[in-house]
Design an enzyme around this catalytic site. Structure first.
Site, PDB file in Angstrom:
ATOM      1  N   SER A   1     -26.869  85.873 -30.893  1.00 46.12           N
ATOM      2  CA  SER A   1     -27.968  86.064 -31.558  1.00 46.12           C
ATOM      3  C   SER A   1     -28.924  87.293 -31.253  1.00 46.12           C
ATOM      4  O   SER A   1     -29.344  88.017 -32.091  1.00 46.12           O
ATOM      5  CB  SER A   1     -28.649  84.701 -31.844  1.00 46.12           C
ATOM      6  OG  SER A   1     -27.914  83.807 -32.279  1.00 46.12           O
TER       7      SER A   1
ATOM      8  N   ARG B   1     -37.167  86.624 -29.685  1.00 47.84           N
ATOM      9  CA  ARG B   1     -37.465  85.263 -29.838  1.00 47.84           C
ATOM     10  C   ARG B   1     -38.146  84.647 -31.126  1.00 47.84           C
ATOM     11  O   ARG B   1     -37.643  83.799 -31.751  1.00 47.84           O
ATOM     12  CB  ARG B   1     -37.967  84.562 -28.853  1.00 47.84           C
ATOM     13  CG  ARG B   1     -36.851  84.284 -27.675  1.00 47.84           C
ATOM     14  CD  ARG B   1     -37.366  83.114 -26.785  1.00 47.84           C
ATOM     15  NE  ARG B   1     -36.312  82.813 -25.795  1.00 47.84           N
ATOM     16  CZ  ARG B   1     -35.553  81.652 -25.805  1.00 47.84           C
ATOM     17  NH1 ARG B   1     -35.799  80.612 -26.600  1.00 47.84           N
ATOM     18  NH2 ARG B   1     -34.384  81.503 -24.896  1.00 47.84           N
TER      19      ARG B   1
ATOM     20  N   HIS C   1     -35.653  85.947 -33.885  1.00 52.81           N
ATOM     21  CA  HIS C   1     -34.682  84.812 -33.733  1.00 52.81           C
ATOM     22  C   HIS C   1     -35.006  83.307 -34.754  1.00 52.81           C
ATOM     23  O   HIS C   1     -34.356  82.714 -35.630  1.00 52.81           O
ATOM     24  CB  HIS C   1     -34.217  84.431 -32.357  1.00 52.81           C
ATOM     25  CG  HIS C   1     -33.205  83.501 -32.163  1.00 52.81           C
ATOM     26  ND1 HIS C   1     -33.506  82.307 -31.628  1.00 52.81           N
ATOM     27  CD2 HIS C   1     -32.075  83.230 -32.538  1.00 52.81           C
ATOM     28  CE1 HIS C   1     -32.530  81.410 -31.616  1.00 52.81           C
ATOM     29  NE2 HIS C   1     -31.423  82.010 -32.197  1.00 52.81           N
TER      30      HIS C   1
END
Lengths: 209, 209
Positions: A16, A39, A42
């Site tokens: 990812s 993050r 994500h």
């Protein structure tokens, strides 16, 4: 029909983050900021979010140092407090959400505001040196700014201000950026929310990917 | 500096939903679906999300009837279970998230999968007639589809499948739509997440805006 998919959690994260780094425009960020931005992208499933992120100078280092020193994390919603990965916190930090405390409805009536905003009145004993994580209610962020206009109100070490939505979200974050009562991280405009906010806290809390 | 902002929660919702209805393209939805789509857009702060929503025929009515009959809501993450507004649930419905049960790490090892996926093995006693809400892990949605390939596995009444991210999210939702082991609601592609999933459950649970 048999399904073929990645079932190794560490590999899922690695793939990812590699996809995000290949697709997102992260060049303007410091290395610390870049890890946080990755993050947050994500959690949102949204490359392009990076264009809307704003970091105060030194935000990541300041917030991490506060957490390492044991700072509590003050959250405006249970979806935020529940999402924070306790194993990433460097000092067994307290994670506090006061929205559902029994005195909040009366506080909201007294302050003529939402329960999300009034709940911040219960943060006062923990506010000094804390890391604030607002991921839901624009009124909570506005109320924090109002509390901090009083010079005697204890200061947080850092503010992650990512409320979401169509009424007050953009305005409250613009007001945060203008006032900067502490180093802050925000998402401009309507985007934000608990998942993005949690991702920022989890990224700041540990340099481990 | 004094801040001027809306502090009335009901007015904030009304203004938000009016803005969404003015900006989003909701013409293809039934009235039931439209109310769910509006809340999902609200949670994401993202007009345009509506283009990626897919509802099985009758999903909203089926899921609401299940909830009115007392169905439990099975969630893949605490951020989902914590976000569901209990006051909107029509029958004091149980809201269950099994991810943090102590036997999950051993189940994950035995099934060679993530903890998020393995936790669904603990759903079996509640699965029949339930409303499933997967808002985080693609592996959880894939594991549910695998469980339901066994004709003796109890069937949920409805599946809200909105895992988010860059590895498996798109694929797991495409697989859900192809298999449709129960009426379902999904967000195509990478978008999804706990806030969007919670919004769908909260919208389905009550027709009150």
């Amino acid at each position: 029909m048999p399904y073929h998919y990645q079932t190794d959690g560490a590999a899922i994260y690695a793939q990812s983050f590699a996809t995000i780094r290949a697709e997102a425009d992260l060049a303007r960020f410091t290395p610390d900021e870049e890890r946080v931005a990755v993050r947050m992208i994500h959690a949102a499933g949204l490359v392009g979010l990076e264009a809307h992120l704003r970091f105060s100078l030194g935000l990541v280092a300041t917030a991490r140092a506060a957490l390492e020193a044991g700072a509590p994390i003050l959250c405006d919603a249970r979806m935020v407090s529940e999402g924070i990965t306790r194993a990433r916190l460097p000092a067994g930090n307290a994670v506090i959400a006061t929205l559902h405390e029994p005195e909040v409805p009366a506080l909201a009536a007294r302050h003529k505001t939402t329960r999300s905003a009034a709940a911040l009145e219960l943060w006062r004993p923990w506010l000094k040196g804390s890391v604030v994580a607002i991921g839901n209610a624009p009124t909570a962020l506005f109320h924090l700014l109002e509390m901090l206009e009083d010079a005697t109100c204890p200061r947080p070490a850092a503010i992650i201000g990512c409320p979401v939505g169509f009424v007050g979200a953009r305005e409250s974050k613009d007001a945060l950026w203008a006032a900067q009562p502490a180093p802050c991280l925000m998402v401009e405009g309507r985007l934000g929310g608990s998942a993005i906010t949690v991702a920022a806290v989890n990224a700041i809390a540990s340099s481990a990917e």
